[in-house]
Design a protein around this motif. Sequence first.
Motif, PDB file in Angstrom:
ATOM      1  N   ARG A   6       0.828  -1.213   0.000  1.00 37.91           N
ATOM      2  CA  ARG A   6       0.000   0.000   0.000  1.00 37.91           C
ATOM      3  C   ARG A   6       0.860   1.260   0.000  1.00 37.91           C
ATOM      4  N   ARG A   7       1.958   1.253   0.762  1.00 37.98           N
ATOM      5  CA  ARG A   7       2.864   2.407   0.777  1.00 37.98           C
ATOM      6  C   ARG A   7       3.465   2.643  -0.607  1.00 37.98           C
ATOM      7  N   ALA A   8       3.645   1.565  -1.376  1.00 41.47           N
ATOM      8  CA  ALA A   8       4.169   1.696  -2.739  1.00 41.47           C
ATOM      9  C   ALA A   8       3.106   2.228  -3.695  1.00 41.47           C
ATOM     10  N   GLY A   9       1.852   2.337  -3.219  1.00 39.86           N
ATOM     11  CA  GLY A   9       0.798   2.933  -4.018  1.00 39.86           C
ATOM     12  C   GLY A   9      -0.023   1.969  -4.848  1.00 39.86           C
ATOM     13  N   TYR A  10      -0.002   0.690  -4.480  1.00 39.68           N
ATOM     14  CA  TYR A  10      -0.728  -0.311  -5.259  1.00 39.68           C
ATOM     15  C   TYR A  10      -1.954  -0.808  -4.496  1.00 39.68           C
ATOM     16  N   ALA A  34       5.361  -2.762 -11.817  1.00 38.59           N
ATOM     17  CA  ALA A  34       4.935  -2.938 -10.421  1.00 38.59           C
ATOM     18  C   ALA A  34       5.685  -4.086  -9.777  1.00 38.59           C
TER      19      ALA A  34
END
Length: 49
Positions: A6-10, A34
């Motif tokens: 989630r921190r990676a934006g996925y 990704a």
Amino acid sequence: MVEAVRRAGYPVVLVEEGGLIKVRVGPFADPGPAAAALREQGLEVLEVR
């Protein structure tokens, strides 16, 4: 693991199958970037198409 993704934006979805909890990320038209980004963070990636 979920927080790292989630921190990676996925987007993340947890799925229970056969007594295992699987972390699914995506969907992506091209999962390569990704997958590479998550591997760089030290996460194990299994691409399912």
